[in-house]
Design a protein around this motif. Sequence first.
Motif, short mmCIF file in Angstrom:
data_model
loop_
_atom_site.label_atom_id
_atom_site.label_comp_id
_atom_site.label_asym_id
_atom_site.label_seq_id
_atom_site.Cartn_x
_atom_site.Cartn_y
_atom_site.Cartn_z
N TYR A 14 0.81 -1.22 0.00
CA TYR A 14 0.00 0.00 0.00
C TYR A 14 0.84 1.27 0.00
N ASP A 32 -7.69 6.42 2.63
CA ASP A 32 -6.81 5.36 3.12
C ASP A 32 -7.38 4.91 4.46
N THR A 33 -8.22 3.89 4.40
CA THR A 33 -8.92 3.39 5.59
C THR A 33 -8.47 1.98 5.89
N VAL A 34 -8.06 1.73 7.14
CA VAL A 34 -7.67 0.40 7.57
C VAL A 34 -8.93 -0.43 7.79
N ARG A 40 -6.47 -2.62 3.54
CA ARG A 40 -6.85 -1.21 3.59
C ARG A 40 -7.69 -0.87 2.36
#
Length: 127
Positions: A14, A32-34, A40
């Motif tokens: 990533y 950008d989200t976990v 992600r």
Amino acid sequence: MNTLGMIALVIDDYDVAISHYVNDLGFTLIEDTVLSPEKRWVVVAPSSQGARILLAKAANEAQVAAIGNSTGGRVGFFMYTTNFNETYEGYKSKGIEFIETPRQEAYGQVVVFKDKYGNKWDLIEQK
């Protein structure tokens, strides 16, 4: 009315992919989200209009094998610019690999480049 909102590109890391698309190609990091320790939701885009790209980390051997070859070696992505020479020179200065010299076609000026993963793109300034 239907529109194409996003496409997925399989990548290996990533942070490396974000750096390439944002720093080298000038895209904007949209999200950008976990989602989990391994996954992600990473979205980049070249501009505020048009399709976005989901950077999807390969999760198995088949996906790893597809990195950089999602279109079977053909040009599969098309980047439109309003200033061909500036974009071309900017990409060259960032080490982007061009596989030909710029050429004039009936529809405008074009050149093929590869992203970090080997995906082929047309850089186009339309007439």
